[in-house]
Design a protein around this motif. Structure first.
Motif, PDB file in Angstrom:
ATOM      1  N   LEU A 120       0.831  -1.207   0.000  1.00  0.00           N
ATOM      2  CA  LEU A 120       0.000   0.000   0.000  1.00  0.00           C
ATOM      3  C   LEU A 120       0.867   1.259   0.000  1.00  0.00           C
ATOM      4  O   LEU A 120       0.575   2.215  -0.721  1.00  0.00           O
ATOM      5  CB  LEU A 120      -0.926   0.022   1.218  1.00  0.00           C
ATOM      6  CG  LEU A 120      -2.144  -0.880   1.160  1.00  0.00           C
ATOM      7  CD1 LEU A 120      -2.877  -0.874   2.500  1.00  0.00           C
ATOM      8  CD2 LEU A 120      -3.087  -0.433   0.050  1.00  0.00           C
ATOM      9  N   VAL A 121       1.937   1.238   0.796  1.00  0.00           N
ATOM     10  CA  VAL A 121       2.844   2.389   0.835  1.00  0.00           C
ATOM     11  C   VAL A 121       3.497   2.577  -0.534  1.00  0.00           C
ATOM     12  O   VAL A 121       3.620   3.697  -1.023  1.00  0.00           O
ATOM     13  CB  VAL A 121       3.893   2.240   1.952  1.00  0.00           C
ATOM     14  CG1 VAL A 121       4.950   3.339   1.871  1.00  0.00           C
ATOM     15  CG2 VAL A 121       3.227   2.256   3.323  1.00  0.00           C
ATOM     16  N   GLU A 122       3.883   1.480  -1.162  1.00  0.00           N
ATOM     17  CA  GLU A 122       4.481   1.568  -2.503  1.00  0.00           C
ATOM     18  C   GLU A 122       3.493   2.148  -3.514  1.00  0.00           C
ATOM     19  O   GLU A 122       3.860   2.978  -4.344  1.00  0.00           O
ATOM     20  CB  GLU A 122       4.958   0.186  -2.968  1.00  0.00           C
ATOM     21  CG  GLU A 122       6.213  -0.293  -2.285  1.00  0.00           C
ATOM     22  CD  GLU A 122       7.412   0.592  -2.585  1.00  0.00           C
ATOM     23  OE1 GLU A 122       7.706   0.826  -3.764  1.00  0.00           O
ATOM     24  OE2 GLU A 122       8.044   1.065  -1.615  1.00  0.00           O
ATOM     25  N   ASN A 123       2.239   1.716  -3.435  1.00  0.00           N
ATOM     26  CA  ASN A 123       1.212   2.270  -4.335  1.00  0.00           C
ATOM     27  C   ASN A 123       1.034   3.767  -4.098  1.00  0.00           C
ATOM     28  O   ASN A 123       0.905   4.540  -5.053  1.00  0.00           O
ATOM     29  CB  ASN A 123      -0.122   1.546  -4.148  1.00  0.00           C
ATOM     30  CG  ASN A 123      -0.110   0.150  -4.717  1.00  0.00           C
ATOM     31  OD1 ASN A 123       0.704  -0.175  -5.578  1.00  0.00           O
ATOM     32  ND2 ASN A 123      -0.992  -0.692  -4.226  1.00  0.00           N
ATOM     33  N   LEU A 124       1.027   4.161  -2.834  1.00  0.00           N
ATOM     34  CA  LEU A 124       0.915   5.584  -2.518  1.00  0.00           C
ATOM     35  C   LEU A 124       2.140   6.347  -3.009  1.00  0.00           C
ATOM     36  O   LEU A 124       2.019   7.481  -3.491  1.00  0.00           O
ATOM     37  CB  LEU A 124       0.733   5.795  -1.015  1.00  0.00           C
ATOM     38  CG  LEU A 124      -0.602   5.383  -0.425  1.00  0.00           C
ATOM     39  CD1 LEU A 124      -0.597   5.567   1.090  1.00  0.00           C
ATOM     40  CD2 LEU A 124      -1.744   6.175  -1.059  1.00  0.00           C
ATOM     41  N   ALA A 125       3.310   5.736  -2.890  1.00  0.00           N
ATOM     42  CA  ALA A 125       4.536   6.385  -3.363  1.00  0.00           C
ATOM     43  C   ALA A 125       4.475   6.590  -4.879  1.00  0.00           C
ATOM     44  O   ALA A 125       4.879   7.637  -5.381  1.00  0.00           O
ATOM     45  CB  ALA A 125       5.762   5.571  -2.969  1.00  0.00           C
ATOM     46  N   ASN A 126       3.958   5.611  -5.596  1.00  0.00           N
ATOM     47  CA  ASN A 126       3.817   5.761  -7.048  1.00  0.00           C
ATOM     48  C   ASN A 126       2.847   6.899  -7.385  1.00  0.00           C
ATOM     49  O   ASN A 126       3.111   7.701  -8.290  1.00  0.00           O
ATOM     50  CB  ASN A 126       3.356   4.458  -7.688  1.00  0.00           C
ATOM     51  CG  ASN A 126       4.446   3.408  -7.680  1.00  0.00           C
ATOM     52  OD1 ASN A 126       5.636   3.728  -7.691  1.00  0.00           O
ATOM     53  ND2 ASN A 126       4.053   2.147  -7.634  1.00  0.00           N
TER      54      ASN A 126
END
Length: 179
Positions: free
Chosen positions: A83-89
């Motif tokens: 989820l954090v990676e998706n938000l970072a993208n």
């Protein structure tokens, strides 16, 4: 707990992540002992026995995932990392396309750089992870009764603004995506 977590996840992804970090740390604080979690945590919830059984099952599932992913000492569940990676993208895309987001991010950027320097060579994660960690760190300090510096409050406020705007854009993206 499940309904609280799901509600947070659907309404505010940043709050959800911080809530789940709290739940991971709660489980760690009891060394994964479900009997103690039931006795000292779940038994005090003002809900029916049926709800307590659901909460217990939710904690047991969380504990099992933590054990299977070998994060009983530290770290976060892969699903939270994703989820954090998706938000970072989304963050990287917004920096290029959304002037308001870019301006909000620029207010937080000095605090993000401070966090990177404070990591002293260790990887603090991406910028969104740093924002989440900053807010969670402030929360932990307050819960533990530690003195909170003005700079930490200012950083958490700037991080919160980034996460709030990121959540807004994430909600828009979810709302607009065809299912």
């Amino acid at each position: 707990m499940q309904s609280i977590a799901e509600k947070k996840k659907s309404q505010n992804i940043g709050e959800y992540l911080i809530y789940m970090y709290q739940m991971e740390d709660l489980i760690r604080s009891y060394q994964g002992n479900m009997e103690e979690i039931k006795q000292y945590v779940i038994s005090h919830y003002p809900v029916s026995e049926e709800e307590k059984a659901k909460i217990t099952a939710w904690f047991e599932g969380l504990l099992e995932r933590m054990k299977s992913q070998k994060i009983m000492e530290k770290g976060h569940l892969k699903e939270l990392f994703d989820l954090v990676e998706n938000l970072a993208n989304l963050h990287w895309n917004l920096l290029k396309t959304d002037k308001t987001y870019f301006e909000t991010y620029n207010k937080a950027k000095p605090f993000i750089l401070d966090a990177i320097l404070a990591a002293d060579g260790e990887n603090p994660g991406n910028e969104i992870q740093i924002c989440i960690n900053g807010i969670y760190g402030l929360l932990l300090c307050r819960l533990l009764g530690k003195k909170v510096e003005d700079q930490q409050i200012k950083a958490a406020e700037a991080f919160g603004e980034v996460l709030s705007l990121l959540n807004f854009n994430n909600q828009q993206r979810i709302f607009m995506s065809p299912n």
